[in-house]
Design a protein around this motif. Structure first.
Motif, short mmCIF file in Angstrom:
data_model
loop_
_atom_site.label_atom_id
_atom_site.label_comp_id
_atom_site.label_asym_id
_atom_site.label_seq_id
_atom_site.Cartn_x
_atom_site.Cartn_y
_atom_site.Cartn_z
N ARG A 333 87.95 52.63 150.49
CA ARG A 333 87.60 51.23 150.21
C ARG A 333 86.43 50.78 151.08
NH1 ARG A 333 91.01 48.80 146.79
NH2 ARG A 333 93.07 49.73 146.49
N GLN A 334 86.42 51.20 152.33
CA GLN A 334 85.29 50.85 153.18
C GLN A 334 84.03 51.55 152.70
OE1 GLN A 334 86.04 51.30 157.34
NE2 GLN A 334 84.04 50.52 157.96
N ALA A 335 84.16 52.79 152.24
CA ALA A 335 83.01 53.51 151.69
C ALA A 335 82.44 52.77 150.48
CB ALA A 335 83.41 54.93 151.30
N ALA A 336 83.32 52.27 149.63
CA ALA A 336 82.87 51.53 148.44
C ALA A 336 82.14 50.25 148.85
CB ALA A 336 84.06 51.20 147.54
N ARG A 337 82.67 49.55 149.85
CA ARG A 337 82.02 48.32 150.31
C ARG A 337 80.64 48.61 150.90
NH1 ARG A 337 87.31 46.95 152.04
NH2 ARG A 337 86.85 47.65 154.16
N LEU A 338 80.56 49.66 151.70
CA LEU A 338 79.27 50.03 152.28
C LEU A 338 78.25 50.38 151.20
CD1 LEU A 338 80.40 52.21 155.33
CD2 LEU A 338 79.33 49.94 155.41
N ALA A 339 78.71 51.11 150.19
CA ALA A 339 77.82 51.50 149.10
C ALA A 339 77.32 50.27 148.35
CB ALA A 339 78.53 52.46 148.15
N ALA A 340 78.23 49.34 148.05
CA ALA A 340 77.85 48.12 147.32
C ALA A 340 76.84 47.31 148.12
CB ALA A 340 79.09 47.29 147.01
N GLN A 341 77.03 47.22 149.43
CA GLN A 341 76.08 46.49 150.27
C GLN A 341 74.72 47.19 150.30
OE1 GLN A 341 78.08 46.28 154.04
NE2 GLN A 341 79.67 44.88 153.30
N ALA A 342 74.74 48.51 150.38
CA ALA A 342 73.48 49.26 150.45
C ALA A 342 72.70 49.15 149.14
CB ALA A 342 73.77 50.73 150.76
N ILE A 343 73.42 49.04 148.03
CA ILE A 343 72.76 48.95 146.73
C ILE A 343 71.95 47.67 146.61
CG2 ILE A 343 73.26 48.59 144.26
CD1 ILE A 343 75.55 50.69 144.68
N GLU A 344 72.35 46.60 147.32
CA GLU A 344 71.58 45.36 147.28
C GLU A 344 70.16 45.58 147.81
OE1 GLU A 344 73.58 42.20 149.22
OE2 GLU A 344 75.34 42.26 147.90
N THR A 345 70.02 46.49 148.77
CA THR A 345 68.70 46.80 149.32
C THR A 345 68.02 47.93 148.56
OG1 THR A 345 69.53 46.16 151.51
CG2 THR A 345 67.47 47.41 151.45
N HIS A 346 68.80 48.85 148.01
CA HIS A 346 68.26 50.01 147.31
C HIS A 346 68.87 50.10 145.91
CE1 HIS A 346 66.67 51.42 151.19
NE2 HIS A 346 67.86 51.11 151.69
N PRO A 347 68.53 49.14 145.02
CA PRO A 347 69.21 49.07 143.72
C PRO A 347 68.91 50.23 142.80
CG PRO A 347 67.38 47.52 143.81
CD PRO A 347 67.55 48.06 145.19
N LEU A 348 67.87 51.03 143.08
CA LEU A 348 67.52 52.14 142.20
C LEU A 348 67.92 53.49 142.77
CD1 LEU A 348 63.98 50.98 141.00
CD2 LEU A 348 66.23 50.46 140.05
N SER A 349 68.77 53.50 143.80
CA SER A 349 69.24 54.75 144.38
C SER A 349 70.43 55.28 143.59
CB SER A 349 69.63 54.55 145.85
OG SER A 349 70.33 55.70 146.33
N ALA A 350 70.23 56.35 142.85
CA ALA A 350 71.32 56.94 142.07
C ALA A 350 72.44 57.43 142.98
CB ALA A 350 70.78 58.09 141.22
N GLU A 351 72.10 57.96 144.14
CA GLU A 351 73.14 58.48 145.04
C GLU A 351 74.06 57.38 145.53
OE1 GLU A 351 73.65 61.46 148.89
OE2 GLU A 351 71.71 60.50 148.52
N LEU A 352 73.52 56.20 145.85
CA LEU A 352 74.37 55.12 146.33
C LEU A 352 75.30 54.62 145.23
CD1 LEU A 352 71.82 53.12 148.52
CD2 LEU A 352 73.70 54.58 149.31
N HIS A 353 74.79 54.49 144.01
CA HIS A 353 75.65 54.10 142.89
C HIS A 353 76.73 55.15 142.65
CE1 HIS A 353 73.56 50.50 141.49
NE2 HIS A 353 72.41 51.13 141.69
N PHE A 354 76.36 56.43 142.78
CA PHE A 354 77.33 57.51 142.61
C PHE A 354 78.43 57.43 143.66
CE2 PHE A 354 78.72 61.87 143.66
CZ PHE A 354 79.25 62.26 142.45
N LEU A 355 78.04 57.20 144.90
CA LEU A 355 79.04 57.12 145.97
C LEU A 355 79.94 55.90 145.81
CD1 LEU A 355 76.86 58.20 149.03
CD2 LEU A 355 78.68 59.51 147.90
N GLU A 356 79.38 54.79 145.31
CA GLU A 356 80.25 53.65 145.03
C GLU A 356 81.26 54.01 143.95
OE1 GLU A 356 80.32 48.94 143.73
OE2 GLU A 356 78.48 50.08 143.45
N GLY A 357 80.79 54.67 142.89
CA GLY A 357 81.69 55.06 141.82
C GLY A 357 82.77 56.01 142.29
N LEU A 358 82.39 57.00 143.06
CA LEU A 358 83.36 57.97 143.55
C LEU A 358 84.39 57.30 144.46
CD1 LEU A 358 83.35 60.99 142.88
CD2 LEU A 358 82.39 61.42 145.14
#
Length: 453
Positions: A333-358
């Motif tokens: 859950r913390q990993a998902a929150r970190l990923a969602a926060q990071a996506i706000e700064t890097h919205p086109l990072s496929a890896e961050l979206h993937f990590l949020e999904g996972l």
């Protein structure tokens, strides 16, 4: 009659005839869907199918249904409807001192749930008389159903008892929208992939708000680029465009003002400097939701933050390593929150979206996981890892979509050396993931076969 396997060339020709196009990662699945359709309809040759498309409207609609997913319901995407209610409509009204009608367009309206949801929302806010709603779809059959405005229980699963009683008449398990709402929406046939836009003569121009959700996913990159520019041209100055979380990002295709909100990415046609206000600085009372909010309960306020284009790849990768460490420790859950926060700064990072999904998948948030993994697929359709896990997420709720995703993953893996490591899944090789995809595909096909029997 002996049939050969699915033809990618035929799939491209059929898609072109009906106004669709597909990314390379989806063409094999589309070809398989067309092949199955031809078997069901007893059509032996591709030329026969091509000759009938266009002139045979029923056949054309059936082909469109075979290669697309028409899943929709009232108030689908609650967060975006809250964004419209609490942010977009008030902002538009502030810029309309003359009281001229607001114009809203639902593109790809399917059987009408989306534009009618907009009509209900406007009526709830006391604005319906000052709003004109247009809707369009490629399927004439869907448009006929939309005009009838008669729905089953499943279409209203996101609609509470009060709204059902106020805006629908019910009879034997069916719900018919009341006449006042029906007559506020004008429906028209539109082939988004082929028709010229804007088209002032058809009233397809100068919209204050356009919803084009779960449509661009069916177009390849060149078509998305063209349609993005057309939609921008269809907006009035300062007008808003909403797409679905699963749709490809549009910022690189047209000069939108792009912003990140808790309801997803939103786009605007830039206003002239002398008319532009700080209206977007502190607006959207929206939050992420795992269930349906109580009707009439205001949601917490949140800022709309201008999106930043991803230029710091090294920074994104560093954040991704931190998220993977949390995930490996079981702190999903913390990993998902970190990923969602990071996506706000890097919205086109496929890896961050993937990590949020996972991470959301591991936490049991299947719907949110599927949405994140779809975003990966449209940022980079060749990523087999995202397609594989998307298939896993969807196999219970939408086995046909799961099958398409897993077939895409298999095709991607088979195009690479078996010992090559899979992007985003360094612990797996292409050969290993191909085996896993085959097993999942077999399980789903057996399940679908047993249900058909």
């Amino acid at each position: 009659m002996t049939r050969r396997g699915p033809s990618l060339e035929l799939a491209e020709q059929v898609a072109g005839r009906v106004g669709l196009s597909f990314s390379a990662s989806r063409k094999e699945a589309v070809a398989s869907a067309i092949d199955r359709f031809m078997v069901r309809r007893g059509i032996g040759e591709g030329r026969s199918l091509l000759d009938r498309l266009g002139s045979d409207e029923d056949l054309t609609d059936d082909v469109i249904s075979a290669v697309t997913v028409a899943e929709t319901h009232f108030f689908r995407g609650l967060e975006q409807f809250e964004l419209i209610r609490q942010t977009i409509l008030p902002e538009l009204l502030r810029r309309r001192p003359d009281g001229s009608p607001l114009r809203i367009w639902s593109v790809g309206c399917a059987t009408g749930e989306e534009p009618y949801s907009l009509a209900i929302l406007c009526e709830e806010e006391g604005l319906l008389d000052g709003v004109r709603i247009d809707a369009a779809d490629i399927s004439r059959r869907a448009l006929a159903a939309a005009k009838a405005a008669d729905y089953g229980e499943w279409a209203l699963r996101n609609t509470g008892p009060r709204l059902r009683q106020r805006y629908f008449t019910s009879c034997e398990g069916r719900f018919r929208l009341r006449e006042r709402l029906r007559r506020r929406v004008d429906f028209a046939h539109l082939n988004l992939g082929a028709d010229a836009l804007p088209s002032p003569g058809k009233r397809l121009a100068d919209f204050d708000l356009i919803l084009c959700r779960n449509v661009l996913v069916y177009l390849e990159a060149s078509a998305v680029c063209r349609v993005a520019r057309q939609l921008l041209a269809c907006l009035s100055e300062g007008g808003w465009l909403l797409t679905a979380p699963t749709d490809p990002p549009l910022g690189k295709y047209a000069p939108f003002e792009t912003s990140i909100t808790p309801a997803g990415v939103v786009y605007r046609r830039i206003m002239a400097p002398d008319t532009r206000k700080s209206s977007i600085a502190c607006v959207a009372p929206v939050r992420r939701q795992t269930g349906k909010p109580a009707e009439g309960v205001p949601l917490a306020r949140a800022r709309v933050v201008p999106a930043q284009r991803t230029t710091g790849d090294d920074a994104a990768k560093a954040i991704a390593r931190q998220i993977r460490s949390r995930f490996d420790l079981g702190e999903t859950r913390q990993a998902a929150r970190l990923a969602a926060q990071a996506i706000e700064t890097h919205p086109l990072s496929a890896e961050l979206h993937f990590l949020e999904g996972l991470s959301r998948m591991a936490s049991g948030e299947t719907d949110a996981a599927a949405a994140a993994l779809r975003r990966v697929a449209y940022l980079d359709g060749k990523l087999a890892a995202a397609q594989f896990y998307l298939g896993i997420c969807l196999k219970d709720s939408d086995p046909y979509a799961a099958l398409r995703a897993l077939e895409n993953a298999l095709t991607s893996c088979l195009s690479r050396p078996p010992r090559e490591h899979v992007t985003l899944m360094p612990e797996a090789t292409a050969g290993h993931l191909a085996q896993r995809a085959r097993r999942e595909i077999g399980t789903i096909r057996r399940l679908l076969g047993s249900e058909a029997g």
